[in-house]
Design an enzyme around this catalytic site. Sequence first.
Site, PDB file in Angstrom:
ATOM      1  N   SER A 143       0.815  -1.206   0.000  1.00 46.60           N
ATOM      2  CA  SER A 143       0.000   0.000   0.000  1.00 46.60           C
ATOM      3  C   SER A 143       0.859   1.270   0.000  1.00 46.60           C
ATOM      4  O   SER A 143       1.719   1.401  -0.862  1.00 46.60           O
ATOM      5  CB  SER A 143      -0.948  -0.070   1.194  1.00 46.60           C
ATOM      6  OG  SER A 143      -2.101   0.640   0.914  1.00 46.60           O
ATOM      7  N   TRP A 164      -9.936   0.502  -5.325  1.00 46.89           N
ATOM      8  CA  TRP A 164      -9.371   1.815  -4.975  1.00 46.89           C
ATOM      9  C   TRP A 164      -7.953   1.965  -5.550  1.00 46.89           C
ATOM     10  O   TRP A 164      -7.527   3.044  -5.936  1.00 46.89           O
ATOM     11  CB  TRP A 164      -9.366   1.933  -3.448  1.00 46.89           C
ATOM     12  CG  TRP A 164      -8.922   3.220  -2.846  1.00 46.89           C
ATOM     13  CD1 TRP A 164      -7.901   3.390  -1.970  1.00 46.89           C
ATOM     14  CD2 TRP A 164      -9.511   4.519  -3.016  1.00 46.89           C
ATOM     15  NE1 TRP A 164      -7.800   4.698  -1.586  1.00 46.89           N
ATOM     16  CE2 TRP A 164      -8.770   5.419  -2.215  1.00 46.89           C
ATOM     17  CE3 TRP A 164     -10.579   4.997  -3.783  1.00 46.89           C
ATOM     18  CZ2 TRP A 164      -9.068   6.784  -2.148  1.00 46.89           C
ATOM     19  CZ3 TRP A 164     -10.869   6.356  -3.711  1.00 46.89           C
ATOM     20  CH2 TRP A 164     -10.124   7.236  -2.915  1.00 46.89           C
ATOM     21  N   HIS A 190      -7.677  -5.649  -0.311  1.00 44.85           N
ATOM     22  CA  HIS A 190      -6.447  -4.912  -0.059  1.00 44.85           C
ATOM     23  C   HIS A 190      -5.775  -5.495   1.189  1.00 44.85           C
ATOM     24  O   HIS A 190      -6.284  -5.333   2.297  1.00 44.85           O
ATOM     25  CB  HIS A 190      -6.862  -3.452   0.173  1.00 44.85           C
ATOM     26  CG  HIS A 190      -5.721  -2.500   0.298  1.00 44.85           C
ATOM     27  ND1 HIS A 190      -4.934  -2.145  -0.770  1.00 44.85           N
ATOM     28  CD2 HIS A 190      -5.248  -1.812   1.379  1.00 44.85           C
ATOM     29  CE1 HIS A 190      -4.032  -1.265  -0.361  1.00 44.85           C
ATOM     30  NE2 HIS A 190      -4.202  -1.051   0.935  1.00 44.85           N
TER      31      HIS A 190
HETATM   32  C1  GCU Z   1      -5.352   4.817   1.706  1.00 48.23           C
HETATM   33  C2  GCU Z   1      -4.757   5.580   0.568  1.00 48.23           C
HETATM   34  C3  GCU Z   1      -3.918   4.690  -0.347  1.00 48.23           C
HETATM   35  C4  GCU Z   1      -2.921   3.895   0.453  1.00 48.23           C
HETATM   36  C5  GCU Z   1      -3.619   3.171   1.573  1.00 48.23           C
HETATM   37  C6  GCU Z   1      -2.684   2.462   2.552  1.00 48.23           C
HETATM   38  O1  GCU Z   1      -6.331   3.935   1.235  1.00 48.23           O
HETATM   39  O2  GCU Z   1      -5.805   6.208  -0.128  1.00 48.23           O
HETATM   40  O3  GCU Z   1      -3.225   5.468  -1.306  1.00 48.23           O
HETATM   41  O4  GCU Z   1      -2.219   3.015  -0.389  1.00 48.23           O
HETATM   42  O5  GCU Z   1      -4.342   4.102   2.363  1.00 48.23           O
HETATM   43  O6  GCU Z   1      -1.515   2.772   2.627  1.00 48.23           O
HETATM   44  O7  GCU Z   1      -3.189   1.620   3.302  1.00 48.23           O
END
Ligand code: GCU
Length: 429
Positions: A267, A358, A408
């Site tokens: 992420s 997302w 995710h």
């Molecule tokens: C949020 C953010 C993402 C990121 C994520 C994370 O969802 O919008 O860009 O990758 O957090 O780091 O868990």
Amino acid sequence: MNVVRVFVVSIALISLSGACIQAFDFEPNYDESQIPLYELPDPLVTGAGQKVVDARQWREQRRPEILELFRTHVYGRRPASLEATSFELIRVTPDALGGKALRKEVRVYFTGEKDGPTMDLLIHLPPQPIGPVPLFLALNFGGNHSIHADATIPLSTSWMRDNQAKGYVDHRATEASRGNAARRWPIELIVSRGYGLATAYYGDIDPDFDDGFQNGVHAAFQAAGQQRKPDDWGSIATWAWGLSRAMDYLETDEQVDHRRVAVMGHSRLGKTALWAGAEDERFALVISNDSGCGGAALSRRRIGETVGRINEVFPHWFCGNFKQYNLQENKLPVDQHMLLALMAPRPVYVASAAEDRWADPQGEFLSAYHAGPIYHLLGKPALPESKMPEIDHPMMTTVGYHIRSGKHDVTEFDWRAYLAFADKHLGGQ
Ligand code: GCU
């Protein structure tokens, strides 16, 4: 020719950008038929319009040019003078995890000063390694003690984002947070396959909130009263810099083969791993797990999270200049396939999750695909076709990709794919 044209124009998005409505104000788009018209910049054409024809020209001219574009417009520039970092081996536990691993705890003093900012590295190696081992290096979100339930891992004392349910109270980790991310860190599996695993809490490098860059290593390298420049490093660049300091330590550890270190991240830390791999070619292999916008996903598609939205919600992650591209992605001189191209000829793996819309799995895949011409120029195979593989079917050449079923996250499926990719390219112990 690495050019993509999408002929479906979103009237809605065009009229929104025309009216300068805040990026934050509209619902995310998940509809492929609503992507705006876009054309990807060609990584193999220089800023002066010259075609890149060979590996030397890529290496000497175009790669440095692209790296500079990302520094200036996206992540910001790390400060130059940083020779001072020092290390302290705090503790070695030869029979950690019931004898399954050798553990080292190392403190990194970023400025070399004992009272300056520090990062605690937690390293697990196969027990009694027979020689220097290849290793995965990955930052964690919740403190080193969060990656395993083992009670002997020191509880992090750094600033934490509050989350009562996970055991973070008043910005401090409590015992209740021990092992809360263990599912994402299959240490026993990794060491049983002959690899080491090193991790550190990303907040040791820079706490993840919009603090006006007053904390973490930003503060240590910013003279008092010095104004921030629009290309000064944002937090992602700082975390990536911290990974390089971890690498400085790994180079000194004779039980680790520093020429076989894979940098991995999930992420926002996947975005970080990619930028670390771009800035620091000592990383032999780079893995992006569900990194999405500002990571592996193409910005110009505007699916899921967009540049405008990420800049608004996380204003500290990127450099000031990146904000110019809110709803103006077509004006960016780069897109994220060029970030992946900066890894070449080193192996790079991009992973997506089917329910992680997302992060735009299709955009992550296309980015990996469009890095292909650079791999080919450097004599390496890349992703063979522009069609995504089936769900749960990893594809591995020098560029790897999978889309896993589920959300995710980082799962054992992901790690097994990374281990297989590392076996292919780094050759296990
Ligand atoms: C949020 C953010 C993402 C990121 C994520 C994370 O969802 O919008 O860009 O990758 O957090 O780091 O868990």
